[in-house]
Design an enzyme around this catalytic site. Structure first.
Site, short mmCIF file in Angstrom:
data_model
loop_
_atom_site.label_atom_id
_atom_site.label_comp_id
_atom_site.label_asym_id
_atom_site.label_seq_id
_atom_site.Cartn_x
_atom_site.Cartn_y
_atom_site.Cartn_z
N ASN A 9 0.94 -1.06 0.10
CA ASN A 9 -0.08 -0.01 -0.08
C ASN A 9 0.93 1.01 0.02
O ASN A 9 1.54 1.52 0.97
CB ASN A 9 -0.92 0.11 1.26
CG ASN A 9 -1.75 1.21 1.36
OD1 ASN A 9 -1.63 1.99 0.55
ND2 ASN A 9 -2.26 1.45 2.50
N TRP A 10 1.20 1.77 -1.22
CA TRP A 10 2.11 3.00 -1.15
C TRP A 10 1.40 4.26 -0.75
O TRP A 10 2.10 5.26 -0.61
CB TRP A 10 2.42 3.40 -2.86
CG TRP A 10 2.99 2.01 -3.28
CD1 TRP A 10 3.55 0.85 -2.86
CD2 TRP A 10 3.40 1.90 -4.86
NE1 TRP A 10 4.01 0.07 -3.72
CE2 TRP A 10 4.53 0.62 -4.77
CE3 TRP A 10 3.37 2.85 -5.84
CZ2 TRP A 10 4.84 0.21 -6.11
CZ3 TRP A 10 3.73 2.35 -7.28
CH2 TRP A 10 4.63 1.01 -7.32
N LYS A 11 0.04 4.30 -0.45
CA LYS A 11 -0.39 5.33 0.31
C LYS A 11 -0.30 6.75 -0.68
O LYS A 11 -0.14 6.40 -1.77
CB LYS A 11 0.04 5.78 1.68
CG LYS A 11 0.06 4.58 2.51
CD LYS A 11 -0.12 4.71 3.99
CE LYS A 11 0.01 3.61 4.78
NZ LYS A 11 -0.15 3.72 6.09
N HIS A 95 -9.83 0.80 4.98
CA HIS A 95 -8.41 1.12 5.67
C HIS A 95 -8.77 2.13 6.98
O HIS A 95 -9.34 2.98 6.64
CB HIS A 95 -7.31 1.81 4.66
CG HIS A 95 -5.99 1.70 5.18
ND1 HIS A 95 -5.71 2.54 6.08
CD2 HIS A 95 -5.05 0.79 4.85
CE1 HIS A 95 -4.10 2.58 6.46
NE2 HIS A 95 -3.90 1.26 5.90
N GLU A 97 -7.22 4.45 7.78
CA GLU A 97 -6.84 5.84 7.40
C GLU A 97 -8.07 6.37 6.79
O GLU A 97 -8.49 7.32 7.00
CB GLU A 97 -5.47 6.18 6.72
CG GLU A 97 -4.43 5.77 7.72
CD GLU A 97 -3.03 5.59 6.78
OE1 GLU A 97 -3.17 5.65 5.55
OE2 GLU A 97 -2.32 5.05 7.53
N GLU A 167 -5.63 -5.28 10.46
CA GLU A 167 -4.46 -3.98 10.74
C GLU A 167 -4.81 -3.47 11.97
O GLU A 167 -5.98 -2.48 12.19
CB GLU A 167 -4.69 -3.26 9.54
CG GLU A 167 -4.32 -3.74 8.30
CD GLU A 167 -3.66 -2.63 7.32
OE1 GLU A 167 -2.58 -2.86 6.93
OE2 GLU A 167 -4.31 -1.66 7.30
N GLY A 173 2.38 2.10 10.80
CA GLY A 173 3.16 3.32 10.58
C GLY A 173 3.94 3.52 11.97
O GLY A 173 4.59 4.61 11.92
N SER A 212 3.20 -2.24 10.36
CA SER A 212 4.71 -2.30 10.62
C SER A 212 5.47 -3.78 10.01
O SER A 212 6.54 -4.29 10.83
CB SER A 212 5.14 -1.84 11.99
OG SER A 212 4.54 -0.64 12.17
N GLY A 233 2.55 -1.21 4.56
CA GLY A 233 2.73 0.36 4.01
C GLY A 233 4.17 0.83 3.72
O GLY A 233 4.59 0.52 2.66
N GLY A 234 4.61 1.40 4.82
CA GLY A 234 6.11 1.90 4.77
C GLY A 234 7.18 0.92 3.95
O GLY A 234 7.69 1.60 3.20
C1 PEP Z 1 -0.93 0.09 5.87
O1 PEP Z 1 -0.99 1.25 5.73
O2 PEP Z 1 -1.80 -0.65 5.58
C2 PEP Z 1 0.28 -0.45 6.84
C3 PEP Z 1 0.10 -1.57 7.33
O3 PEP Z 1 1.19 0.59 6.93
P1 PEP Z 1 2.78 0.32 7.80
O4 PEP Z 1 3.18 -1.23 7.14
O5 PEP Z 1 3.45 1.36 7.28
O6 PEP Z 1 2.56 -0.01 9.08
#
Ligand code: PEP
Length: 250
Positions: A9-11, A95, A97, A167, A173, A212, A233-234
């Site tokens: 997930n590149w956001k 998600h 967010e 999640e 994050g 994470s 994500g990251g």
């Molecule tokens: C996400 O945004 O779905 C996520 C899991 O982010 P991160 O891996 O950065 O925690």
């Protein structure tokens, strides 16, 4: 036997040049058959470029959200049919967010889930508790509420063409990962909730963990019985890190 699925997930990150370089590196590193199933979800504006670059690879692509309406006067929004037209296989719905920053509630998430499927996309339904809810011992109840809202609207059969991602909001994050035991407990509960409605559906569905995930913790997480991959994500923005996660699931 469920195959491991790793989704990036590149956001809201990237540029044409950064995305082009990232996709080229992934194509180079991730082969067709040796690893997990792999997909990336770029921002909308980069989907065409990513689709063109990945067309002859084993890597799928998707989107990070969609609008639930078919078409019409919804300025700035993107429909499921538009995403399907770009060859998207997946779309993330619910998600945390989107739930917290854009006030998407359970019924809107369910509507998006159904809209995605109506256009042949596979929704990746995100569920998860926040820190306060975990500390108050409500994690399983929250996840169950988020899941059953979609089951009630879309029907259990719809989960034959869907992915669920657990999640925990406190792990997204933040660098804090749920332990494999914490994650496994919630994943088993998700499968149990689905199983109460239809055991066969529950058995086949891929349940991803997100929060994470990185090259250092992926293998341990994937070793758990009910963890079938990751939503990343990251770490999905770094080709070597993301490739290592994919290899851990291979
Ligand atoms: C996400 O945004 O779905 C996520 C899991 O982010 P991160 O891996 O950065 O925690």
């Amino acid at each position: 036997m469920r195959r491991c699925l790793v989704v990036g997930n590149w956001k809201m990150h990237g540029s044409v040049s950064a995305v082009t370089a990232l996709v080229a590196a992934l194509k180079n590193e991730i082969s067709f058959d040796s690893h997990a199933e792999v997909a990336v979800c770029p921002p909308f504006v980069f989907i065409s470029a990513v689709a063109a670059a990945l067309a002859d690879s084993g890597i799928a692509w998707g989107a990070q959200t969609l609008d639930e309406h078919e078409k019409g006067a919804f300025t700035g929004e993107i429909s499921a049919a538009m995403l399907a037209d770009l060859g998207c296989r997946y779309v993330i719905v619910g998600h945390s967010e989107r739930r917290s920053l854009y006030a998407e509630d359970d019924s809107r998430v369910a509507a998006k889930f159904m809209a995605a499927q109506a256009s042949g996309l596979i929704p990746i339904l995100c569920v998860g508790e926040n820190l306060q809810q975990r500390e108050e011992g409500q994690a399983l109840d929250i996840v169950q509420r988020q899941l059953t809202a979609v089951i009630a609207m879309a029907g259990i059969e719809a989960f034959n063409r869907a992915v669920v991602a657990y999640e925990p909001v406190w792990a997204i994050g933040t660098g804090k990962t749920a332990t494999p035991e914490q994650a496994q407990q919630v994943h088993a509960h998700i499968r149990q909730v689905l199983s109460c409605a239809d055991a066969a559906v529950a058995e086949q569905i891929q349940i991803l963990y997100g929060g994470s995930v990185n090259a250092g913790n992926a293998l341990e997480l994937f070793a758990s019985l009910d963890i079938d991959g990751a939503l990343v994500g990251g770490a999905s923005l770094k080709s070597d890190e993301f490739t290592a996660i994919c290899k851990a699931g291979g």
